[in-house]
Design an enzyme around this catalytic site. Structure first.
Site, PDB file in Angstrom:
ATOM      1  N   THR A  28       0.820  -1.195   0.000  1.00  8.28           N
ATOM      2  CA  THR A  28       0.000   0.000   0.000  1.00  8.28           C
ATOM      3  C   THR A  28       0.866   1.262   0.000  1.00  8.28           C
ATOM      4  O   THR A  28       1.780   1.410   0.828  1.00  8.28           O
ATOM      5  CB  THR A  28      -0.934  -0.005   1.228  1.00  8.28           C
ATOM      6  OG1 THR A  28      -1.845  -1.085   1.088  1.00  8.28           O
ATOM      7  CG2 THR A  28      -1.713   1.266   1.366  1.00  8.28           C
TER       8      THR A  28
ATOM      9  N   GLY B 181       0.766  -1.525   9.409  1.00  2.71           N
ATOM     10  CA  GLY B 181       0.125  -0.202   9.375  1.00  2.71           C
ATOM     11  C   GLY B 181       0.662   0.724   8.302  1.00  2.71           C
ATOM     12  O   GLY B 181       0.901   1.902   8.562  1.00  2.71           O
ATOM     13  N   PHE B 182       0.848   0.201   7.095  1.00  2.00           N
ATOM     14  CA  PHE B 182       1.255   1.005   5.924  1.00  2.00           C
ATOM     15  C   PHE B 182       2.546   1.824   6.094  1.00  2.00           C
ATOM     16  O   PHE B 182       2.534   3.049   5.914  1.00  2.00           O
ATOM     17  CB  PHE B 182       0.151   1.992   5.488  1.00  2.00           C
ATOM     18  CG  PHE B 182      -1.182   1.396   5.173  1.00  2.00           C
ATOM     19  CD1 PHE B 182      -1.338   0.048   4.899  1.00  2.00           C
ATOM     20  CD2 PHE B 182      -2.312   2.226   5.095  1.00  2.00           C
ATOM     21  CE1 PHE B 182      -2.589  -0.486   4.593  1.00  2.00           C
ATOM     22  CE2 PHE B 182      -3.563   1.700   4.792  1.00  2.00           C
ATOM     23  CZ  PHE B 182      -3.697   0.337   4.546  1.00  2.00           C
TER      24      PHE B 182
ATOM     25  N   ASN C 146      -7.555   0.178  -0.869  1.00  2.00           N
ATOM     26  CA  ASN C 146      -7.419  -0.628   0.338  1.00  2.00           C
ATOM     27  C   ASN C 146      -8.093   0.070   1.514  1.00  2.00           C
ATOM     28  O   ASN C 146      -7.560   1.043   2.055  1.00  2.00           O
ATOM     29  CB  ASN C 146      -5.939  -0.889   0.639  1.00  2.00           C
ATOM     30  CG  ASN C 146      -5.751  -1.804   1.839  1.00  2.00           C
ATOM     31  OD1 ASN C 146      -6.721  -2.307   2.392  1.00  2.00           O
ATOM     32  ND2 ASN C 146      -4.511  -2.000   2.240  1.00  2.00           N
TER      33      ASN C 146
ATOM     34  N   ASN D  51      -4.966  -2.684  10.224  1.00  2.27           N
ATOM     35  CA  ASN D  51      -3.873  -2.057  10.979  1.00  2.27           C
ATOM     36  C   ASN D  51      -3.805  -0.537  10.912  1.00  2.27           C
ATOM     37  O   ASN D  51      -2.857   0.061  11.393  1.00  2.27           O
ATOM     38  CB  ASN D  51      -2.540  -2.664  10.542  1.00  2.27           C
ATOM     39  CG  ASN D  51      -2.539  -4.157  10.784  1.00  2.27           C
ATOM     40  OD1 ASN D  51      -2.993  -4.619  11.820  1.00  2.27           O
ATOM     41  ND2 ASN D  51      -2.085  -4.911   9.794  1.00  2.27           N
ATOM     42  N   THR D  52      -4.807   0.083  10.271  1.00  5.79           N
ATOM     43  CA  THR D  52      -4.907   1.536  10.309  1.00  5.79           C
ATOM     44  C   THR D  52      -6.210   1.823  11.039  1.00  5.79           C
ATOM     45  O   THR D  52      -7.263   1.343  10.621  1.00  5.79           O
ATOM     46  CB  THR D  52      -4.929   2.124   8.883  1.00  5.79           C
ATOM     47  OG1 THR D  52      -3.650   1.909   8.289  1.00  5.79           O
ATOM     48  CG2 THR D  52      -5.216   3.625   8.891  1.00  5.79           C
TER      49      THR D  52
ATOM     50  N   LYS E  55     -10.442  -3.766  -2.428  1.00  6.53           N
ATOM     51  CA  LYS E  55      -9.967  -4.934  -1.678  1.00  6.53           C
ATOM     52  C   LYS E  55     -10.850  -5.165  -0.451  1.00  6.53           C
ATOM     53  O   LYS E  55     -11.114  -4.236   0.312  1.00  6.53           O
ATOM     54  CB  LYS E  55      -8.500  -4.741  -1.275  1.00  6.53           C
ATOM     55  CG  LYS E  55      -7.919  -6.004  -0.633  1.00  6.53           C
ATOM     56  CD  LYS E  55      -6.404  -6.006  -0.659  1.00  6.53           C
ATOM     57  CE  LYS E  55      -5.844  -7.256  -0.008  1.00  6.53           C
ATOM     58  NZ  LYS E  55      -4.386  -7.310  -0.023  1.00  6.53           N
TER      59      LYS E  55
ATOM     60  N   ASN F 234      -8.112  -9.574   2.330  1.00  9.12           N
ATOM     61  CA  ASN F 234      -7.017  -9.080   3.163  1.00  9.12           C
ATOM     62  C   ASN F 234      -6.807 -10.043   4.355  1.00  9.12           C
ATOM     63  O   ASN F 234      -7.376 -11.127   4.370  1.00  9.12           O
ATOM     64  CB  ASN F 234      -7.377  -7.667   3.655  1.00  9.12           C
ATOM     65  CG  ASN F 234      -6.163  -6.783   3.770  1.00  9.12           C
ATOM     66  OD1 ASN F 234      -5.139  -7.194   4.349  1.00  9.12           O
ATOM     67  ND2 ASN F 234      -6.225  -5.586   3.217  1.00  9.12           N
ATOM     68  N   THR F 235      -6.011  -9.650   5.334  1.00 10.63           N
ATOM     69  CA  THR F 235      -5.761 -10.500   6.512  1.00 10.63           C
ATOM     70  C   THR F 235      -6.969 -10.463   7.453  1.00 10.63           C
ATOM     71  O   THR F 235      -7.796  -9.560   7.375  1.00 10.63           O
ATOM     72  CB  THR F 235      -4.510 -10.010   7.273  1.00 10.63           C
ATOM     73  OG1 THR F 235      -4.714  -8.636   7.639  1.00 10.63           O
ATOM     74  CG2 THR F 235      -3.264 -10.120   6.433  1.00 10.63           C
TER      75      THR F 235
ATOM     76  N   GLY G  63      -2.048 -16.576   5.486  1.00 11.24           N
ATOM     77  CA  GLY G  63      -1.469 -17.901   5.276  1.00 11.24           C
ATOM     78  C   GLY G  63      -2.519 -18.995   5.446  1.00 11.24           C
ATOM     79  O   GLY G  63      -3.720 -18.748   5.342  1.00 11.24           O
TER      80      GLY G  63
ATOM     81  N   GLY H  92      -4.338 -17.363   1.851  1.00 13.72           N
ATOM     82  CA  GLY H  92      -4.118 -18.777   2.127  1.00 13.72           C
ATOM     83  C   GLY H  92      -3.906 -19.625   0.892  1.00 13.72           C
ATOM     84  O   GLY H  92      -4.116 -20.839   0.938  1.00 13.72           O
TER      85      GLY H  92
HETATM   86  C1  LIG Z   1       3.397  -8.695   6.361  1.00 13.25           C
HETATM   87  C2  LIG Z   1       2.188  -8.396   5.539  1.00 13.25           C
HETATM   88  C3  LIG Z   1       1.985  -7.108   5.027  1.00 13.25           C
HETATM   89  C4  LIG Z   1       0.852  -6.819   4.262  1.00 13.25           C
HETATM   90  N1  LIG Z   1       0.681  -5.546   3.773  1.00 13.25           N
HETATM   91  C5  LIG Z   1      -0.409  -5.281   2.993  1.00 13.25           C
HETATM   92  C6  LIG Z   1      -0.579  -3.990   2.427  1.00 13.25           C
HETATM   93  O1  LIG Z   1       0.248  -3.084   2.600  1.00 13.25           O
HETATM   94  N2  LIG Z   1      -1.673  -3.776   1.674  1.00 13.25           N
HETATM   95  C7  LIG Z   1      -2.617  -4.742   1.440  1.00 13.25           C
HETATM   96  O2  LIG Z   1      -3.605  -4.497   0.744  1.00 13.25           O
HETATM   97  N3  LIG Z   1      -2.462  -5.978   1.937  1.00 13.25           N
HETATM   98  C8  LIG Z   1      -1.393  -6.265   2.707  1.00 13.25           C
HETATM   99  N4  LIG Z   1      -1.238  -7.530   3.210  1.00 13.25           N
HETATM  100  C9  LIG Z   1      -2.271  -8.567   2.935  1.00 13.25           C
HETATM  101  C10 LIG Z   1      -1.930  -9.433   1.732  1.00 13.25           C
HETATM  102  O3  LIG Z   1      -1.928  -8.668   0.551  1.00 13.25           O
HETATM  103  C11 LIG Z   1      -2.970 -10.542   1.572  1.00 13.25           C
HETATM  104  O4  LIG Z   1      -4.233  -9.971   1.314  1.00 13.25           O
HETATM  105  C12 LIG Z   1      -3.073 -11.430   2.804  1.00 13.25           C
HETATM  106  O5  LIG Z   1      -1.817 -11.623   3.404  1.00 13.25           O
HETATM  107  C13 LIG Z   1      -3.685 -12.798   2.466  1.00 13.25           C
HETATM  108  O6  LIG Z   1      -2.892 -13.483   1.529  1.00 13.25           O
HETATM  109  P1  LIG Z   1      -1.818 -14.626   1.940  1.00 13.25           P
HETATM  110  O7  LIG Z   1      -2.549 -15.596   2.824  1.00 13.25           O
HETATM  111  O8  LIG Z   1      -1.344 -15.197   0.634  1.00 13.25           O
HETATM  112  O9  LIG Z   1      -0.737 -13.947   2.692  1.00 13.25           O
HETATM  113  C14 LIG Z   1      -0.107  -7.837   3.982  1.00 13.25           C
HETATM  114  C15 LIG Z   1       0.102  -9.132   4.478  1.00 13.25           C
HETATM  115  C16 LIG Z   1       1.233  -9.421   5.243  1.00 13.25           C
HETATM  116  C17 LIG Z   1       1.418 -10.825   5.751  1.00 13.25           C
END
Ligand SMILES: Cc1cc2nc3c(=O)[nH]c(=O)nc-3n(C[C@H](O)[C@H](O)[C@H](O)COP(=O)(O)O)c2cc1C
Length: 330
Positions: free
Chosen positions: A80, A108-109, A168, A173-174, A207, A236-237, A255, A287
């Site tokens: 981001t 947190g970006f 986003n 985290n924001t 997103k 997202n997470t 994950g 995941g």
């Molecule tokens: C360390 C970390 C930093 C992330 N930073 C961002 C971010 O800046 N912007 C965003 O849209 N998603 C961010 N994500 C989310 C990922 O883009 C993704 O949506 C999420 O991790 C699920 O996918 P995964 O299971 O393959 O990791 C971040 C994820 C992780 C683990």
């Protein structure tokens, strides 16, 4: 698990050194600069050499775009990116559970800011080897009521330098950010942003959070179609999914623990959209840890798939590994 030296580093150190390490990796991959071709896709004038791309957050400041192309990504989401530079949250901000293939973060970006990132994007060789989207977010200091201004500034500033945008508002985290995704705020927030969309026709996607309730997901899709969004990235997470994991209650989990929820949300989204999907893109993330997971997302109706956590647990050659498997699907 094999020899994975990056897992010997502490999560925070691995996080800091990865941009430099990746660029030196590319030195050895120059001869293979073109991403592997499998199930290539043309959408809105963009050519995706394959369906597997880099999720938001890996290359936050667009420092490794050429490395990711060389490593085989079929498209990238950089960011981001925030308007002004900002440091993000104080440590600890990342952790992992290797046996559960789970990541936790509350970054947190952290961002170099849009001006710096734009300079980097302008230096990239064109035409791009694979499409590059910008994932955009508000500065921590900007209030929710003024947040649309940050997104409009980012769209204007980056117009012409990237192939598309991902809004986003689903990061946990924001502070307060996910409020904007609530149906009663979303329309007012998105309307001015989508009115300011690039004249070039570069697509603008939204997103989504994996923690949306069923009725919220339906409302978010209705509102965003009404405003003519170009697609969705999900998910997202998660703020949940802590079972059996020793992670703090704030921050977001990604994950393996996210696999089933993210797939479920994809299926529900595809069903809710039905024919209203038209020419809009659905990008599945969350995941995806193996080639089988990539195949499952495509079979469930995703146009494109993305990974973050798999790169931590499987390593940077994941894109080419999946490409080899995919050759057998055709
Ligand atoms: C360390 C970390 C930093 C992330 N930073 C961002 C971010 O800046 N912007 C965003 O849209 N998603 C961010 N994500 C989310 C990922 O883009 C993704 O949506 C999420 O991790 C699920 O996918 P995964 O299971 O393959 O990791 C971040 C994820 C992780 C683990």
């Amino acid at each position: 698990m094999g020899l994975k030296p990056w897992l010997w580093l502490s999560p925070s150190l691995a996080h800091k050194i990865s941009p430099a390490a990746l660029n030196s990796l590319t030195l050895f991959s120059k001869a293979r600069r073109t991403p592997p071709q499998w199930r290539s896709w043309d959408w809105r004038g963009l050519h995706f050499p394959n369906r597997l791309g880099l999720a938001g957050g890996v290359d936050k400041d667009a420092q490794n775009v050429e490395a990711w192309w060389a490593l085989g990504a079929g498209f990238l989401e950089v960011g981001t990116i925030t308007p002004k530079p900002q440091p993000g949250n104080p440590p600890p901000v990342v952790d992992r559970n290797v046996s559960k293939e789970a990541l936790w973060n509350r970054l947190g970006f952290p961002s170099h800011g849009v001006k710096k990132v734009k300079q980097r994007l302008l230096k990239l060789k064109r035409p791009f080897a694979a499409p590059v989207f910008a994932n955009i977010g508000k500065n921590a200091a900007t209030s929710l009521d003024d947040a649309d201004g940050d997104y409009i500034e980012l769209l204007r500033e980056l117009e012409g330098t990237v192939d598309g945008f991902v809004i986003n508002i689903s990061s946990p985290n924001t502070k307060g950010l996910r409020e904007l995704l609530k149906p009663d705020r979303l329309r007012a927030f998105l309307t001015p942003i989508l009115e300011a969309r690039p004249k070039s026709g570069a697509p603008v996607l939204l997103k989504l959070s994996p923690d949306l309730e069923d009725n919220e997901l339906a409302a978010v899709l209705d509102i965003s179609i009404d405003l003519n969004i170009d697609g969705w990235v999900l998910t997202n997470t998660s703020q949940g999914l802590r079972e059996g994991l020793d992670f703090p209650v704030d921050g977001g989990v990604s994950g393996r623990p996210l696999t089933s929820r993210s797939l479920e949300l994809l299926k529900r989204t595809v069903a809710l959209l039905g024919p209203r999907r038209e020419n809009r893109a659905v990008i599945s993330v969350g995941g995806v840890m193996s080639a089988e997971d990539v195949a499952a997302r495509l079979a469930a109706g995703a146009d494109l798939v993305q990974v973050y956590s798999a790169l931590i647990f499987e390593g940077p050659y994941f894109f080419r590994k999946v490409g080899k498997e995919a050759a057998r699907w055709q």
